[in-house]
Motif scaffolding. Structure first.
Motif, PDB file in Angstrom:
ATOM      1  N   LEU A 223      35.676  45.624  43.410  1.00  0.00           N
ATOM      2  CA  LEU A 223      36.897  46.270  43.882  1.00  0.00           C
ATOM      3  C   LEU A 223      37.514  45.475  45.032  1.00  0.00           C
ATOM      4  O   LEU A 223      38.706  45.162  45.025  1.00  0.00           O
ATOM      5  CB  LEU A 223      36.601  47.700  44.328  1.00  0.00           C
ATOM      6  N   ASN A 226      39.189  42.432  44.044  1.00  0.00           N
ATOM      7  CA  ASN A 226      40.318  42.652  43.133  1.00  0.00           C
ATOM      8  C   ASN A 226      40.011  42.204  41.701  1.00  0.00           C
ATOM      9  O   ASN A 226      40.833  41.569  41.033  1.00  0.00           O
ATOM     10  CB  ASN A 226      41.576  41.936  43.647  1.00  0.00           C
ATOM     11  N   TYR A 228      39.077  44.416  39.189  1.00  0.00           N
ATOM     12  CA  TYR A 228      39.423  45.426  38.189  1.00  0.00           C
ATOM     13  C   TYR A 228      40.830  45.132  37.653  1.00  0.00           C
ATOM     14  O   TYR A 228      41.508  44.203  38.102  1.00  0.00           O
ATOM     15  CB  TYR A 228      39.348  46.835  38.785  1.00  0.00           C
ATOM     16  N   HIS A 230      44.837  45.209  36.791  1.00  0.00           N
ATOM     17  CA  HIS A 230      46.042  45.399  37.604  1.00  0.00           C
ATOM     18  C   HIS A 230      47.303  45.014  36.821  1.00  0.00           C
ATOM     19  O   HIS A 230      48.309  44.646  37.406  1.00  0.00           O
ATOM     20  CB  HIS A 230      45.956  44.593  38.907  1.00  0.00           C
ATOM     21  N   GLN A 253      44.739  47.881  42.334  1.00  0.00           N
ATOM     22  CA  GLN A 253      43.600  47.972  41.432  1.00  0.00           C
ATOM     23  C   GLN A 253      43.612  49.262  40.613  1.00  0.00           C
ATOM     24  O   GLN A 253      43.777  50.355  41.131  1.00  0.00           O
ATOM     25  CB  GLN A 253      42.295  47.906  42.239  1.00  0.00           C
ATOM     26  N   THR A 277      43.963  47.726  47.636  1.00  0.00           N
ATOM     27  CA  THR A 277      42.801  47.306  48.426  1.00  0.00           C
ATOM     28  C   THR A 277      43.177  46.772  49.799  1.00  0.00           C
ATOM     29  O   THR A 277      42.296  46.553  50.635  1.00  0.00           O
ATOM     30  CB  THR A 277      41.998  46.229  47.672  1.00  0.00           C
TER      31      THR A 277
END
Length: 468
Positions: A223, A226, A228, A230, A253, A277
């Protein structure tokens, strides 16, 4: 004989006509065993305010296996069957197609002859799903004009990372697996939700992560790095080919639920982003088509809320704040109100999106939350927070449950989330009020997730004709 040659009366050509349909009397809710110690189930819930059993469990259909983890189940058929391109105008909204996200198993649930006591009509085993589609971890079910579309979160291999995730198609009458939907995939690898505009012939899909990134809980390192999803992907629906990717920015995210406008003359929609994030805020984005291309813009933000770290789960104590974590959004059939479930802070927000480029906050209720832990108006405790939401066809009621995904529930709510279902009433000009009479506790043995309403709801049907 003539009865069999009439469209199902729960199918409606336009959203406006669907809003005039009779009120729902029962709801079907997915129950899952958080520790997989017992089978998952489908709960039948009394949502008729004139009934002495209002807000209670009518029946629970237990599955024969353990470890399925039920998520976004749906109907075999809906108003999309009225499409001029459909060969299935005389189908009935009879069967629920229920995917097990952990097991990759599919259940076909028959709601006839008694909708209050459904039965299992068919079970499709994981090996067959993988052999015929190449996919695993089925997640979201949508009924289309010619079949049932099911999105997946995994490819092949033991951990689901052998190949991309995607969509497969299930025959809406025989429930035979047809195979992969995509013909030209383009750069799409990750998947989560999808939906479409049938007459304008496009589809949109979103991203979560690969199975190792969610099956054992959120991976904090991924996470914060970054890793995940998007991006949004746009597709030629009939051509089954990828058209365009919009990257929302790596810091945004997990764009999860996509909600196109229900009126097919309107070429826009919304997606909720779980977390930024850089600052822990959540956001709502609007996408639209113009000049033959799709565009997207952030149109609303929801900030984190400062909190005593002693009230936060270990995962977040270093931040000293509860992030909103928008995990679900839903759009009323008149395309007027968008609802955002803030699973971290315990807030359900209502936005007026009459102008889709400028959402206006018009209502809010608080229930649960990692730090707030707001009680129900009845005085009873509500664990977790608003999560999966479902809106009645007339737009006057918003139902919701409180669990996200069993392993994530344990990380963000270490005290546990006994499954629960609650209800908000909607004011004529907006605004939300929690129904004091309606709070259903499914008990500590079950988590609660997707809700489906008798006769259809706002995240079930897609329409072929504009509202007059």
């Amino acid at each position: 004989m003539l009865e069999t040659l009439r469209p199902d009366p729960t199918f409606h050509p336009s959203p406006r006509l669907a809003m005039e349909a009779p009120r729902e009397r029962i709801a079907y809710t997915a129950l899952l065993s958080p520790d997989a110690s017992r089978p998952d189930a489908i709960a039948v819930v009394d949502v008729d305010p004139q009934s002495p059993g209002y807000g209670s469990l009518i029946y629970r259909l237990d599955m024969p296996y353990q470890g399925d983890e039920f998520h976004h189940f749906g109907w075999n058929a809906c108003s999309s069957a009225l499409s001029p391109l459909s060969g299935h105008a005389f189908l009935r909204r009879r069967y629920l197609v229920v995917p097990g996200i952990r097991s990759s198993r599919l259940y076909i649930i028959d709601t006839e002859p008694d909708p209050r006591r459904p039965t299992i009509a068919k079970v499709i085993e994981p090996a067959e799903v993988l052999r015929k589609t190449g996919y695993s971890r089925p997640h979201t079910v949508h009924c289309g004009p010619e079949g049932v579309y099911i999105s997946t979160l995994g490819g092949g291999g033991k951990d689901g990372t052998d190949g991309p995730a995607g969509i497969f198609v299930l025959d809406c009458e025989s429930f035979e697996l047809r195979g992969q939907w995509e013909i030209e995939r383009g750069p799409q690898k990750l998947h989560y939700d999808f939906w479409w505009n049938l007459p304008r012939d496009w589809m949109v899909s979103s991203e979560w992560g690969r199975p190792p990134q969610f099956e054992n809980g959120i991976v904090p390192e991924d996470l914060l790095s970054n890793r995940y999803g998007h991006r949004l992907h746009f597709w030629d629906l009939r051509g089954r080919r990828h058209l365009q990717t919009i990257d929302l920015g790596a810091n945004h995210q997990m764009p999860l639920e996509v909600r196109p406008a229900h009126d097919p003359s309107r070429e826009y929609g919304f997606v909720g982003v779980v977390v930024d994030t850089t600052n822990l805020e959540a956001s709502i984005w609007t996408w639209w088509r113009e000049g033959g291309r799709f565009h997207a813009r952030k149109t609303a933000t929801i900030p984190p809320e400062p909190a005593d770290k002693a009230l936060l789960p270990p995962l977040l104590q270093g931040f000293g704040a509860a992030p909103p974590l928008v995990s679900d959004i839903d759009l009323s059939l008149d395309d007027r109100f968008l609802y955002a479930a803030c699973w971290g802070t315990g807030e359900l927000r209502q936005y007026d999106v009459t102008d889709p480029m400028s959402p206006k906050l018009t209502g809010s209720v608080r229930l649960g939350g990692m730090a707030a832990r707001a009680p129900h108006p009845s005085g009873r405790r509500f664990a977790g927070a608003p999560q999966m939401t479902e809106i009645s066809r007339d737009g006057q009621r918003v139902y919701f449950t409180n669990g996200l995904y069993s392993r994530w529930d344990m990380q963000f709510y270490p005290d546990g989330i006994p499954g629960a279902m609650a209800l908000c009433n909607v004011g004529a000009e907006g605004g939300l009020t929690l129904d004091e009479r309606f709070l259903l506790d499914f008990g500590a043995d079950y988590g609660a997730h997707q809700i489906r309403l008798e006769g259809g709801d706002c995240s079930t049907d897609s329409f072929c004709y504009p509202s007059a």
